[in-house]
Design a protein around this motif. Structure first.
Motif, PDB file in Angstrom:
ATOM      1  N   ASP A 190       0.848  -1.179   0.000  1.00 60.40           N
ATOM      2  CA  ASP A 190       0.000   0.000   0.000  1.00 60.40           C
ATOM      3  C   ASP A 190       0.890   1.237   0.000  1.00 60.40           C
ATOM      4  N   SER A 204       4.847  -6.834   3.081  1.00 53.70           N
ATOM      5  CA  SER A 204       4.746  -5.372   2.979  1.00 53.70           C
ATOM      6  C   SER A 204       6.101  -4.688   3.095  1.00 53.70           C
ATOM      7  N   GLU A 251       2.084   3.504  -5.471  1.00 55.48           N
ATOM      8  CA  GLU A 251       2.962   2.326  -5.408  1.00 55.48           C
ATOM      9  C   GLU A 251       4.097   2.433  -6.425  1.00 55.48           C
TER      10      GLU A 251
END
Length: 342
Positions: A190, A204, A251
């Protein structure tokens, strides 16, 4: 020579954001400043920590410092709890800082959330301890991320008020050093959220101890979009990514910023090189670069973690040197405040 102080919390899962936003900069700064680099274990316990994990994570941060290239004979490396002067000066600063100042600290609001009545008092006065960390060494500069600028501003306010209260130009008004093209690395899942060691998904973030296969998998699966690589049209007049472009493709520009930082290239140079190409090719280049830069550091960290006696010796030596700097300054503070110490 000017003096810098900075630190990293030993709360586990050191990642690419820690490296690019802090640790890599420490390595370059040590040649130009008298450098003090701390593992801030006292800050870590503002939320509960498992004692054994805290010890392990303290050694892990130390290993990261060493593996990244910080020279323990040139710089001071130690863990905060070894030097009692941090806590002693923090109490004095608790009496100098104003409640209104602390109420404006956005990080406390973010970390405590809706449960601030159950947050520790330590979390609330965390910025006063941070001020003490810096000023107990009269540090002239602090390398900080954008999210720490408010805390450094508070440290300057505390120094100024102390100086005014006691009629002495005693503490310096420490200046921030905000360095690098990727001071704020975002999540691989994200692009609107900061890369964090606390995020549930290991995908992540790229951990500093990840091997080549793990790095490749995470970059390959990092979230992007279906468009080709952007070009120079994404930049504003100052050569930075425009807010509109970043908002439209968070992103994509996160990965581009990571590449620029790892390659020590400017954003215009990276965009010129890859403009119009498919993202798959860029991800391959980013993977190769990340493995080249981070792979040796991760391997050295693992080697050092397997030799805790050496890591502990570095911390012990650094603690002795840090105390030698801090104690004369603390003694002067006590004299100024009026403490009787026969």
């Amino acid at each position: 020579m000017n003096r810098i102080f900075s630190g990293v919390q030993p709360t586990g899962n050191l990642h690419l954001g820690n490296y690019l936003g802090a640790i890599r900069n420490f390595v370059t700064l040590q040649d130009d400043y008298e450098s003090i680099f701390c593992v801030v274990d006292m800050h870590a316990i503002t939320v509960w920590q498992n004692p054994e994990e805290l010890r392990r994570h303290t050694r892990e941060v130390t290993a990261a410092y060493l593996a990244a290239g910080i020279d323990p004979t040139q710089s001071i490396i130690f863990n905060q709890s070894q030097v009692a002067a941090h806590a002693e000066l923090a109490w004095i600063f608790n009496c100098v800082a104003r409640i209104g100042w602390l109420n404006r600290m956005t990080q406390f609001k973010e970390k405590a959330g809706k449960h601030k009545e159950n947050a520790s008092a330590g979390l609330y006065v965390y910025p006063n301890l941070m001020a003490a960390d810096i000023l107990v060494y009269k540090a002239t500069h602090v390398p900080v991320g954008e999210d720490q600028k408010q805390h450094l501003e508070l440290a300057r306010d505390i120094a100024q008020k102390f100086n005014n209260d006691f009629g002495r130009d005693f503490f310096p008004l420490t200046e921030p050093l905000i360095l690098g093209s990727a001071t704020r690395v975002m999540s691989l899942r994200d692009g609107t959220r900061k890369m964090s060691k606390s995020e549930a998904s290991d995908m992540s973030r790229i951990n500093m101890t990840d091997d080549a296969d793990a790095i490749a998998q995470k970059v390959r699966k990092a979230k992007t979009d279906t468009e080709a690589m952007p070009g120079l049209e994404a930049l504003d007049d100052s050569g930075r990514v425009s807010e509109a472009a970043r908002k439209a493709r968070p992103e994509a520009f996160n990965l581009i910023g990571i590449y620029a930082a790892l390659a020590d290239q400017s954003l215009p140079d990276v965009l010129s090189e890859f403009a119009g190409q498919p993202f798959s090719g860029f991800k391959k280049a980013l993977t190769d670069l990340a493995v080249e830069k981070l792979g040796p550091i991760g391997a050295e960290m693992k080697r050092l973690m397997a030799n805790p006696d050496h890591v502990d010796a570095v911390l012990r030596d650094g603690g002795e040197r840090a105390r030698a700097l801090a104690m004369p300054i603390l003694k002067e503070v006590y004299d100024l405040v009026g403490f009787l110490r026969p």
